[in-house]
Design an enzyme around this catalytic site. Structure first.
Site, PDB file in Angstrom:
ATOM      1  N   LYS A 255       0.793  -1.237   0.000  1.00 34.11           N
ATOM      2  CA  LYS A 255       0.000   0.000   0.000  1.00 34.11           C
ATOM      3  C   LYS A 255       0.826   1.289   0.000  1.00 34.11           C
ATOM      4  O   LYS A 255       0.346   2.350   0.403  1.00 34.11           O
ATOM      5  CB  LYS A 255      -1.004   0.046   1.178  1.00 34.11           C
ATOM      6  CG  LYS A 255      -1.830  -1.195   1.360  1.00 34.11           C
ATOM      7  CD  LYS A 255      -2.354  -1.782   0.084  1.00 34.11           C
ATOM      8  CE  LYS A 255      -3.425  -0.943  -0.586  1.00 34.11           C
ATOM      9  NZ  LYS A 255      -3.777  -1.533  -1.913  1.00 34.11           N
TER      10      LYS A 255
ATOM     11  N   HIS B 204       6.697  -7.520  -2.345  1.00 35.13           N
ATOM     12  CA  HIS B 204       6.548  -6.801  -1.062  1.00 35.13           C
ATOM     13  C   HIS B 204       7.531  -7.347  -0.028  1.00 35.13           C
ATOM     14  O   HIS B 204       7.421  -7.029   1.164  1.00 35.13           O
ATOM     15  CB  HIS B 204       5.119  -6.944  -0.519  1.00 35.13           C
ATOM     16  CG  HIS B 204       4.087  -6.199  -1.306  1.00 35.13           C
ATOM     17  ND1 HIS B 204       4.243  -4.898  -1.715  1.00 35.13           N
ATOM     18  CD2 HIS B 204       2.858  -6.579  -1.752  1.00 35.13           C
ATOM     19  CE1 HIS B 204       3.162  -4.518  -2.383  1.00 35.13           C
ATOM     20  NE2 HIS B 204       2.321  -5.502  -2.424  1.00 35.13           N
TER      21      HIS B 204
ATOM     22  N   SER C 162      -4.300   2.992   4.534  1.00 33.84           N
ATOM     23  CA  SER C 162      -4.545   2.329   3.252  1.00 33.84           C
ATOM     24  C   SER C 162      -4.572   0.807   3.431  1.00 33.84           C
ATOM     25  O   SER C 162      -5.428   0.111   2.875  1.00 33.84           O
ATOM     26  CB  SER C 162      -3.447   2.735   2.265  1.00 33.84           C
ATOM     27  OG  SER C 162      -3.682   2.174   1.001  1.00 33.84           O
TER      28      SER C 162
HETATM   29  P1  A3P Z   1      -5.129   4.749  -0.670  1.00 39.95           P
HETATM   30  O1  A3P Z   1      -5.707   3.512  -0.093  1.00 39.95           O
HETATM   31  O2  A3P Z   1      -4.618   5.685   0.381  1.00 39.95           O
HETATM   32  O3  A3P Z   1      -6.038   5.436  -1.626  1.00 39.95           O
HETATM   33  P2  A3P Z   1      -0.316  -0.236  -3.679  1.00 39.95           P
HETATM   34  O4  A3P Z   1      -0.389  -0.071  -5.144  1.00 39.95           O
HETATM   35  O5  A3P Z   1       1.045  -0.345  -3.116  1.00 39.95           O
HETATM   36  O6  A3P Z   1      -1.249  -1.331  -3.226  1.00 39.95           O
HETATM   37  O7  A3P Z   1      -0.860   1.113  -3.031  1.00 39.95           O
HETATM   38  C1  A3P Z   1      -2.219   1.492  -3.147  1.00 39.95           C
HETATM   39  C2  A3P Z   1      -2.355   2.906  -2.652  1.00 39.95           C
HETATM   40  O8  A3P Z   1      -1.754   3.776  -3.626  1.00 39.95           O
HETATM   41  C3  A3P Z   1      -3.809   3.317  -2.535  1.00 39.95           C
HETATM   42  O9  A3P Z   1      -3.829   4.324  -1.517  1.00 39.95           O
HETATM   43  C4  A3P Z   1      -4.060   3.901  -3.901  1.00 39.95           C
HETATM   44  O10 A3P Z   1      -5.176   4.732  -3.996  1.00 39.95           O
HETATM   45  C5  A3P Z   1      -2.754   4.667  -4.088  1.00 39.95           C
HETATM   46  N1  A3P Z   1      -2.516   5.016  -5.490  1.00 39.95           N
HETATM   47  C6  A3P Z   1      -2.481   4.198  -6.554  1.00 39.95           C
HETATM   48  N2  A3P Z   1      -2.310   4.911  -7.688  1.00 39.95           N
HETATM   49  C7  A3P Z   1      -2.228   6.203  -7.313  1.00 39.95           C
HETATM   50  C8  A3P Z   1      -2.079   7.423  -8.030  1.00 39.95           C
HETATM   51  N3  A3P Z   1      -1.984   7.450  -9.354  1.00 39.95           N
HETATM   52  N4  A3P Z   1      -2.025   8.576  -7.328  1.00 39.95           N
HETATM   53  C9  A3P Z   1      -2.125   8.573  -5.972  1.00 39.95           C
HETATM   54  N5  A3P Z   1      -2.292   7.444  -5.247  1.00 39.95           N
HETATM   55  C10 A3P Z   1      -2.342   6.272  -5.913  1.00 39.95           C
END
Ligand code: A3P
Length: 300
Positions: A52, A114, A144
């Site tokens: 996340k 991860h 998140s």
């Molecule tokens: P939130 O849950 O705070 O919205 P991962 O890809 O490591 O699983 O992380 C997911 C997190 O990154 C989520 O956070 C998601 O919304 C955010 N995320 C993914 N793409 C994004 C983007 N283009 N801009 C900002 N946040 C992004």
């Protein structure tokens, strides 16, 4: 999206296990020997994060940088988790991340993990592969992760928010303590020069600037127009509505509970922590995060 977990023969929720001192679930350890024997190639690029922290965002940026122009059909026909396989993921009835990575026809191969740094398969180091580590401030990362665990059937139930904060502080969540993860990779960077360590907050603040830094690290020189096109394409709203980047095609997540592309903000923790919870968290944080060279921003 409708979730058809039954069809995949998944148990309701996995048990947490202690795996070599790190809390894990079997979906990420079942294929351990094969994953550890993964044969990396010198041009493979490993994208590593604590869950996340912005993995999907950076994966998409890299995919566009390398293949956005040469194979645009990738972006419209293949979900991001197939373009950038999740190395250690093993879910019954889906191709394992390791098999997907083995089969990738691209050069370079973009591979996601991860793993805490000590779990990275040996051949990545031996082949001197480039690695990109993305870190996100602990409070937003935790928020998140909490919502992700609510909606993702391959993760344990997070429980209520207050108990989740304690689990996070104790590192009793999948992939272990956030503190060890971000510090472990940070330390490794001091001795292994091919790690580009980046921050979610910086990416939010100025995506174009961070893409420039990535290009410098990777030795890429896209045109200004191409960079602008990528910067626009990877904005949160665009990724959220794109079924190939928003995970709506992966049937282990229940978007009715919470979407994968949830808020994408720095500072959402303020909507979750009480003042008392925040103070307790900060107190504990200071004890665990002693390295003055590794600093996070909880707002921008
Ligand atoms: P939130 O849950 O705070 O919205 P991962 O890809 O490591 O699983 O992380 C997911 C997190 O990154 C989520 O956070 C998601 O919304 C955010 N995320 C993914 N793409 C994004 C983007 N283009 N801009 C900002 N946040 C992004």
């Amino acid at each position: 999206m409708s979730v058809d977990v039954d069809k995949m023969n998944l148990p309701s929720r996995p048990e947490m296990i202690d795996f070599q001192g790190v809390s894990m679930v079997h979906y990420f350890t079942d294929n351990w020997a094969n994953v550890q024997n993964f044969q990396a190639r010198p041009d493979d690029i490993l994208i590593a994060t604590y869950p996340k922290a912005g993995t999907t965002w950076v994966s998409y940026i890299l995919d566009l940088l390398y293949f956005g122009q040469t194979s645009p059909e990738r972006q419209t026909s293949m979900p991001i988790y197939e373009r950038v396989p999740f190395l250690e993921l093993t879910i019954p009835s889906l191709d394992s991340g390791k098999d997907l990575a083995d089969k990738l026809p691209t050069s370079p191969r973009l591979i996601k993990t991860h793993f805490p740094v000590q779990f990275v398969p040996q051949s990545f180091w031996e082949q001197n592969c480039r690695m990109i580590y993305v870190a996100r401030n602990a409070k937003d990362n935790m928020v998140s992760y909490f919502h992700f665990e609510r909606m993702n059937m391959v993760q344990p139930e997070p429980g209520d928010w207050n108990s989740y904060i304690h689990k996070f502080m104790e590192g009793k969540i999948v992939y272990g303590p956030w503190y060890d993860h971000v510090n472990g990779w940070w330390k490794k960077k001091q001795t292994y020069s091919k790690i580009h360590y980046m921050f979610y907050e910086d990416l939010t603040e100025d995506t174009g600037r961070e893409i420039d830094k990535l290009c410098h690290f990777l030795g890429l020189s896209p045109t200004a127009e191409e960079k602008q096109r990528i910067t626009d394409r990877v904005q949160f709203d665009n990724m959220k509505k794109d079924d190939m980047t928003n995970y709506s095609t992966l049937p282990v997540m229940d978007f009715k509970i919470s979407p994968f592309m949830r808020k994408g903000k720095v500072g959402d923790w303020k909507n979750h922590f009480t003042v008392a919870q925040s103070e307790q968290f900060d107190e504990d944080y200071k004890k665990k995060m002693k390295d003055p060279t590794l600093q996070f921003r909880t707002e921008i």
